[in-house]
Design an enzyme around this catalytic site. Structure first.
Site, PDB file in Angstrom:
ATOM      1  N   ASP A 185      -3.215   6.094  -0.946  1.00  0.00           N
ATOM      2  CA  ASP A 185      -2.919   6.760  -2.209  1.00  0.00           C
ATOM      3  C   ASP A 185      -2.943   5.849  -3.424  1.00  0.00           C
ATOM      4  O   ASP A 185      -3.157   6.292  -4.529  1.00  0.00           O
ATOM      5  CB  ASP A 185      -1.523   7.387  -2.137  1.00  0.00           C
ATOM      6  CG  ASP A 185      -1.578   8.875  -1.870  1.00  0.00           C
ATOM      7  OD1 ASP A 185      -2.684   9.425  -1.840  1.00  0.00           O
ATOM      8  OD2 ASP A 185      -0.523   9.484  -1.706  1.00  0.00           O
ATOM      9  N   GLY A 186      -2.613   4.579  -3.255  1.00  0.00           N
ATOM     10  CA  GLY A 186      -2.440   3.668  -4.369  1.00  0.00           C
ATOM     11  C   GLY A 186      -1.525   2.539  -3.940  1.00  0.00           C
ATOM     12  O   GLY A 186      -1.596   2.068  -2.810  1.00  0.00           O
ATOM     13  N   PRO A 192       0.831  -1.212   0.000  1.00  0.00           N
ATOM     14  CA  PRO A 192       0.000   0.000   0.000  1.00  0.00           C
ATOM     15  C   PRO A 192       0.864   1.260   0.000  1.00  0.00           C
ATOM     16  O   PRO A 192       1.950   1.280   0.597  1.00  0.00           O
ATOM     17  CB  PRO A 192      -0.791  -0.111   1.298  1.00  0.00           C
ATOM     18  CG  PRO A 192      -0.731  -1.553   1.681  1.00  0.00           C
ATOM     19  CD  PRO A 192       0.585  -2.054   1.181  1.00  0.00           C
ATOM     20  N   LYS A 193       0.380   2.288  -0.685  1.00  0.00           N
ATOM     21  CA  LYS A 193       1.046   3.600  -0.654  1.00  0.00           C
ATOM     22  C   LYS A 193       0.338   4.436   0.413  1.00  0.00           C
ATOM     23  O   LYS A 193      -0.777   4.909   0.206  1.00  0.00           O
ATOM     24  CB  LYS A 193       0.989   4.285  -2.012  1.00  0.00           C
ATOM     25  CG  LYS A 193       1.786   5.587  -2.056  1.00  0.00           C
ATOM     26  CD  LYS A 193       1.741   6.221  -3.429  1.00  0.00           C
ATOM     27  CE  LYS A 193       2.640   7.446  -3.463  1.00  0.00           C
ATOM     28  NZ  LYS A 193       2.259   8.471  -2.454  1.00  0.00           N
ATOM     29  N   TRP A 194       1.009   4.620   1.528  1.00  0.00           N
ATOM     30  CA  TRP A 194       0.413   5.314   2.669  1.00  0.00           C
ATOM     31  C   TRP A 194       0.424   6.816   2.456  1.00  0.00           C
ATOM     32  O   TRP A 194       1.406   7.380   1.964  1.00  0.00           O
ATOM     33  CB  TRP A 194       1.171   4.947   3.945  1.00  0.00           C
ATOM     34  CG  TRP A 194       1.075   3.498   4.238  1.00  0.00           C
ATOM     35  CD1 TRP A 194       1.952   2.516   3.856  1.00  0.00           C
ATOM     36  CD2 TRP A 194       0.005   2.830   4.913  1.00  0.00           C
ATOM     37  NE1 TRP A 194       1.500   1.286   4.258  1.00  0.00           N
ATOM     38  CE2 TRP A 194       0.308   1.450   4.916  1.00  0.00           C
ATOM     39  CE3 TRP A 194      -1.167   3.270   5.519  1.00  0.00           C
ATOM     40  CZ2 TRP A 194      -0.529   0.509   5.508  1.00  0.00           C
ATOM     41  CZ3 TRP A 194      -1.997   2.337   6.113  1.00  0.00           C
ATOM     42  CH2 TRP A 194      -1.680   0.968   6.103  1.00  0.00           C
TER      43      TRP A 194
END
Length: 363
Positions: free
Chosen positions: A183-184, A30-32
């Site tokens: 975020d992505g 995960p993009k935090w």
């Protein structure tokens, strides 16, 4: 502080790509959406260094305490500082960047108060050094294994980010986790060394478009040309809220925009963002914040008749999270059709499930 790697160190960065990269051994995580942070610990000495090299240590005393309690005695960890907003019993939890931003405050008393009211979590995702050993040259897969081993006993509010090498799972995460405020995704090759300041990772972020009213602009610092367009959306009560800006134009395009906007700079009586027309609770341009200190917030109104299509990645409350990208003018659209209802809203998902590695059903 005596570590094999000492601050300042730039974190390794990611290059934006339009689609999830697929390759043997590629790892996805995960993009935090928080503050990137390199954590340096040497015994009781702890330094939280931001991506730009500035210290975050004084702003997050509760994170410093958790580092002392839970991280290895001597280490350098790449991580993200996040704030989770919890909506009470039974409510879904999600990341809240606005609450996180408020943690940067010059007053020590305020820092102490916010540390108690909106405490931050720490999400670790890479290991740069452990004890006397620097791990920058080690491949990512080996660093990940060392990170998992070294932080095996951590408990919230310290976390080790979950990862997967399964592409269908990663694609499901991309769709699902946005509802928790993420975020992505970030993708890392198995043999990737840690290269400070280099864009060797990949990131895939959500991208969308919206039709917005262009109701003002700001001048560019270089001269009498357009610097940014001020964007608006109507709420259900017909109130036009300022939701962000579109910028990053070439010098030639800035001059062209000034000509295109000229017919709309006149007959401005009743403009919805001017003082005599703005309503209670209406978001208008020029509001001050700790991020706007020293900036020229003057703006020029335009008759709210122009509609533009812009690209954006996410919303922060009722405004665009980042600068929107101008796509094209939409002369076929009426301004009053530019409302919040057109926006795609992700399905709510509990960020606690992401932190636990339990991506079950949406909240």
């Amino acid at each position: 502080m005596r570590l094999p790697i000492s601050p300042p160190v730039e974190p390794m960065l990611a290059k934006s790509v339009p689609e999830l990269p697929v390759a043997e051994g590629m790892t996805y995580e995960p993009k935090w959406d928080g503050f990137r942070c390199l954590v340096f610990r040497d015994g009781d000495e702890v330094e939280l260094a931001s991506r730009g090299g500035k210290t975050l240590t004084r702003y997050f005393p509760e994170v410093v305490e958790q580092v002392r309690r839970q991280l290895p005695e001597r280490c350098v960890v790449d991580a993200e500082v996040i704030v989770v907003r919890r909506d009470g019993p039974g409510g879904a939890a999600r990341l809240d960047f606005e609450l996180l931003s408020q943690r940067i405050h010059p007053a020590a008393s305020r820092v102490k108060k916010l540390a108690a009211e909106t405490p931050a979590d720490l999400v670790a995702f890479d290991l740069l050094a452990l004890g006397d050993e620097a791990l920058l040259e080690s491949p990512y897969a080996a660093r990940r294994a060392r990170l998992t081993e070294a932080l095996a006993g951590v408990t919230p509010p310290v976390h080790v980010t979950q990862v997967t090498t399964d592409v269908p799972t990663a694609r499901r995460w991309f769709d699902l986790f946005e509802g928790a405020g993420l975020d992505g995704l970030v993708a890392k090759a198995a043999d990737l060394p840690y290269a400070p300041g280099k864009r060797l990772m990949f990131k895939v972020k959500h991208a969308r478009t919206a039709d917005v009213v262009v109701a003002g602009f700001r001048w560019h610092k270089s001269g009498p040309v357009v610097g940014s367009l001020l964007l608006g959306l109507y709420n259900g009560d017909g109130m036009l809220h300022h939701v962000g800006v579109s910028a990053s134009f070439t010098a030639a395009r800035r001059a062209e925009l000034l000509e295109e906007l000229e017919p709309y700079r006149h007959d401005l009586v009743g403009h919805p963002w001017l003082a005599d027309a703005a309503g209670d609770g209406q978001r208008v341009p020029g509001g001050l914040s700790r991020w706007s200190a020293g900036k020229n917030l003057d703006w020029e109104p335009l008759r709210p008749e122009l509609v533009a299509e812009v690209g954006y990645d996410a919303m922060e409350g009722d405004r665009f999270r980042h600068t929107a990208q101008f796509v094209r003018w939409r002369p076929d659209r009426q301004p009053n059709s530019c409302d919040y209802e057109q926006l795609e809203r992700p399905v709510r998902f509990d960020v606690e499930q992401v932190l636990r590695g339990d991506p079950g059903k949406p909240a």
